[in-house]
Design a protein around this motif. Structure first.
Motif, PDB file in Angstrom:
ATOM      1  N   ILE A   1       0.325  -4.152 -28.882  1.00 53.09           N
ATOM      2  CA  ILE A   1       0.713  -4.414 -27.502  1.00 53.09           C
ATOM      3  C   ILE A   1      -0.510  -4.382 -26.596  1.00 53.09           C
ATOM      4  CG2 ILE A   1       1.960  -3.454 -25.532  1.00 53.09           C
ATOM      5  CD1 ILE A   1       3.822  -4.840 -27.360  1.00 53.09           C
ATOM      6  N   ARG A   2      -1.400  -3.450 -26.874  1.00 51.39           N
ATOM      7  CA  ARG A   2      -2.620  -3.359 -26.080  1.00 51.39           C
ATOM      8  C   ARG A   2      -3.425  -4.658 -26.168  1.00 51.39           C
ATOM      9  NH1 ARG A   2      -7.825   0.297 -27.813  1.00 51.39           N
ATOM     10  NH2 ARG A   2      -9.078  -0.019 -25.920  1.00 51.39           N
ATOM     11  N   ALA A   3      -3.557  -5.203 -27.356  1.00 51.95           N
ATOM     12  CA  ALA A   3      -4.311  -6.441 -27.536  1.00 51.95           C
ATOM     13  C   ALA A   3      -3.684  -7.599 -26.761  1.00 51.95           C
ATOM     14  CB  ALA A   3      -4.404  -6.789 -29.022  1.00 51.95           C
TER      15      ALA A   3
ATOM     16  N   GLU B   1      16.469   9.368 -28.054  1.00 46.95           N
ATOM     17  CA  GLU B   1      15.100   9.853 -28.243  1.00 46.95           C
ATOM     18  C   GLU B   1      14.175   8.741 -28.728  1.00 46.95           C
ATOM     19  OE1 GLU B   1      15.718  14.562 -29.398  1.00 46.95           O
ATOM     20  OE2 GLU B   1      16.180  13.021 -30.893  1.00 46.95           O
ATOM     21  N   GLN B   2      14.666   7.903 -29.621  1.00 44.16           N
ATOM     22  CA  GLN B   2      13.856   6.788 -30.092  1.00 44.16           C
ATOM     23  C   GLN B   2      13.469   5.862 -28.947  1.00 44.16           C
ATOM     24  OE1 GLN B   2      15.358   4.719 -33.610  1.00 44.16           O
ATOM     25  NE2 GLN B   2      16.448   6.569 -34.241  1.00 44.16           N
ATOM     26  N   LEU B   3      14.438   5.544 -28.092  1.00 36.84           N
ATOM     27  CA  LEU B   3      14.142   4.699 -26.937  1.00 36.84           C
ATOM     28  C   LEU B   3      13.191   5.408 -25.973  1.00 36.84           C
ATOM     29  CD1 LEU B   3      17.634   3.109 -26.211  1.00 36.84           C
ATOM     30  CD2 LEU B   3      15.630   2.005 -27.230  1.00 36.84           C
ATOM     31  N   GLY B   4      13.322   6.732 -25.880  1.00 27.83           N
ATOM     32  CA  GLY B   4      12.425   7.498 -25.033  1.00 27.83           C
ATOM     33  C   GLY B   4      10.986   7.418 -25.517  1.00 27.83           C
ATOM     34  N   VAL B   5      10.793   7.522 -26.819  1.00 32.00           N
ATOM     35  CA  VAL B   5       9.451   7.409 -27.399  1.00 32.00           C
ATOM     36  C   VAL B   5       8.888   6.022 -27.138  1.00 32.00           C
ATOM     37  CG1 VAL B   5       8.131   7.370 -29.553  1.00 32.00           C
ATOM     38  CG2 VAL B   5       9.830   9.160 -29.173  1.00 32.00           C
ATOM     39  N   LEU B   6       9.714   5.009 -27.336  1.00 35.17           N
ATOM     40  CA  LEU B   6       9.274   3.634 -27.130  1.00 35.17           C
ATOM     41  C   LEU B   6       8.883   3.395 -25.673  1.00 35.17           C
ATOM     42  CD1 LEU B   6       8.898   0.814 -28.282  1.00 35.17           C
ATOM     43  CD2 LEU B   6      11.322   0.393 -27.958  1.00 35.17           C
ATOM     44  N   THR B   7       9.684   3.912 -24.744  1.00 31.60           N
ATOM     45  CA  THR B   7       9.377   3.759 -23.324  1.00 31.60           C
ATOM     46  C   THR B   7       8.090   4.487 -22.961  1.00 31.60           C
ATOM     47  OG1 THR B   7      11.731   3.577 -22.793  1.00 31.60           O
ATOM     48  CG2 THR B   7      10.246   4.155 -20.993  1.00 31.60           C
ATOM     49  N   LEU B   8       7.907   5.688 -23.509  1.00 33.29           N
ATOM     50  CA  LEU B   8       6.703   6.477 -23.240  1.00 33.29           C
ATOM     51  C   LEU B   8       5.458   5.753 -23.726  1.00 33.29           C
ATOM     52  CD1 LEU B   8       5.385   9.152 -22.337  1.00 33.29           C
ATOM     53  CD2 LEU B   8       5.865  10.052 -24.617  1.00 33.29           C
ATOM     54  N   LEU B   9       5.494   5.250 -24.943  1.00 37.90           N
ATOM     55  CA  LEU B   9       4.331   4.551 -25.495  1.00 37.90           C
ATOM     56  C   LEU B   9       4.054   3.251 -24.745  1.00 37.90           C
ATOM     57  CD1 LEU B   9       4.759   4.978 -29.361  1.00 37.90           C
ATOM     58  CD2 LEU B   9       2.997   5.986 -27.904  1.00 37.90           C
ATOM     59  N   GLY B  10       5.117   2.480 -24.487  1.00 32.85           N
ATOM     60  CA  GLY B  10       4.931   1.228 -23.773  1.00 32.85           C
ATOM     61  C   GLY B  10       4.340   1.438 -22.389  1.00 32.85           C
ATOM     62  N   GLY B  11       4.826   2.464 -21.699  1.00 31.32           N
ATOM     63  CA  GLY B  11       4.297   2.769 -20.375  1.00 31.32           C
ATOM     64  C   GLY B  11       2.846   3.215 -20.435  1.00 31.32           C
TER      65      GLY B  11
ATOM     66  N   GLN C   1      -2.783   2.146 -19.219  1.00 27.38           N
ATOM     67  CA  GLN C   1      -4.176   2.214 -19.627  1.00 27.38           C
ATOM     68  C   GLN C   1      -4.868   0.858 -19.544  1.00 27.38           C
ATOM     69  OE1 GLN C   1      -6.245   4.983 -20.817  1.00 27.38           O
ATOM     70  NE2 GLN C   1      -4.671   5.895 -19.541  1.00 27.38           N
ATOM     71  N   VAL C   2      -4.195  -0.183 -19.998  1.00 26.78           N
ATOM     72  CA  VAL C   2      -4.802  -1.515 -19.948  1.00 26.78           C
ATOM     73  C   VAL C   2      -4.914  -1.983 -18.500  1.00 26.78           C
ATOM     74  CG1 VAL C   2      -4.631  -3.922 -20.682  1.00 26.78           C
ATOM     75  CG2 VAL C   2      -3.980  -2.102 -22.250  1.00 26.78           C
ATOM     76  N   SER C   3      -3.905  -1.686 -17.692  1.00 24.84           N
ATOM     77  CA  SER C   3      -3.956  -2.056 -16.279  1.00 24.84           C
ATOM     78  C   SER C   3      -5.126  -1.375 -15.585  1.00 24.84           C
ATOM     79  CB  SER C   3      -2.637  -1.678 -15.589  1.00 24.84           C
ATOM     80  OG  SER C   3      -2.671  -2.019 -14.226  1.00 24.84           O
TER      81      SER C   3
END
Length: 281
Positions: free
Chosen positions: A125-127, A169-179, A184-186
């Protein structure tokens, strides 16, 4: 011209209201659920060509430069002709994001563990964001709906499926990582833009910042900042080691995954003690 374009957009939007799915026209188009039937001659023109032209503008000049008129000019048609293929600018943005995100590359096998999988997902996603930073300027109005975004969500969830985490919890992890990746890239993109506008490198900007901060602060009022400055370890300071690109991103990513791992361990301990699955920490 702007009023004319807005009027055309309104007409196009009215004509292309959500169909039976209730989805925006751009989402339906991305999933192949809607094919606009163009009226009049526009040889060689189709939605993928329009989206490609719009992405080229965004990559070169940023999202603010993208307009229906600008894209129409790029593909050699009138603005009105463009609306025969794309209902509105909002729909065009959906299609642009979906095309730029693309399908994720095959990740490590699930057997390699959830952590390796999520590291791969985060770096992927970062790339994408680094290649197309304008994606981060598109307002977020819904959770992922376009096909490629859903593919990325599927990839991440496939690594979390065997962890014992609840769906929430799975969606929470995904949201945390995506955010985290997005932020960071922004930040990195804005920093590089500021450095370029200043006519130098970020290292020079940073060096000037620490020099100014040293002049503005004193030990009595800002003891922690003074200690930081006197350490000589800050990036940009003379004699300090230059931090390798990406180190800060990977440090933060590792700490997030450490936290997820700790949560899993504590959850397992609670379940072993008989508190039952799903107990909160």
């Amino acid at each position: 011209m702007a009023e004319h374009e807005e009027g055309a957009e309104a007409a196009g939007a009215a004509e292309d209201t959500a169909g039976e799915t209730g989805l925006p026209a751009g989402v339906e188009t991305a999933w192949g659920l809607r094919v606009r039937a163009p009226r009049g001659p526009a040889r060689g023109l189709d939605v993928p060509r329009i989206v490609e032209a719009a992405i080229a503008v965004a990559d070169a000049e940023g999202l603010g430069a993208v307009s229906m008129g600008r894209v129409a000019k790029g593909v050699g048609v009138s603005t009105m002709a463009l609306y025969r293929y794309v209902a509105s600018k909002d729909d065009l943005l959906i299609l642009m994001e979906d095309a730029a995100v693309a399908s994720p590359s095959p990740g490590p096998p699930v057997e390699d563990g959830w952590r390796a999988g999520l590291e791969f997902w985060s770096q992927g996603i970062r790339a994408v964001y680094e290649q197309h930073p304008w994606i981060m300027r598109i307002p977020i109005s819904t959770p992922p709906l376009s096909p490629h975004s859903v593919e990325w969500m599927e990839l991440a969830l496939s690594y979390l499926a065997g962890t014992g985490l609840s769906a929430e919890e799975q969606l929470g992890v995904l949201t945390l990582l995506g955010g985290y990746v997005r932020q960071q890239v922004s930040l990195s993109t804005d920093i590089q833009a500021a450095a370029s506008a200043d006519g130098g490198t970020w290292e020079n900007v940073e060096r000037r910042y620490w020099t100014l901060l040293d002049k503005l602060t004193d030990r009595e009022r800002f003891p922690a900042i003074t200690a930081l400055l006197e350490s000589g370890e800050l990036g940009g300071q003379d004699g300090a080691e230059v931090e390798e690109e990406g180190t800060a991103f990977e440090f933060g990513l590792a700490r997030i995954l450490d936290g997820v791992e700790l949560h899993m361990a504590r959850r397992g301990e609670r379940e072993a003690e008989g508190e039952g699955p799903g107990a909160s920490s």
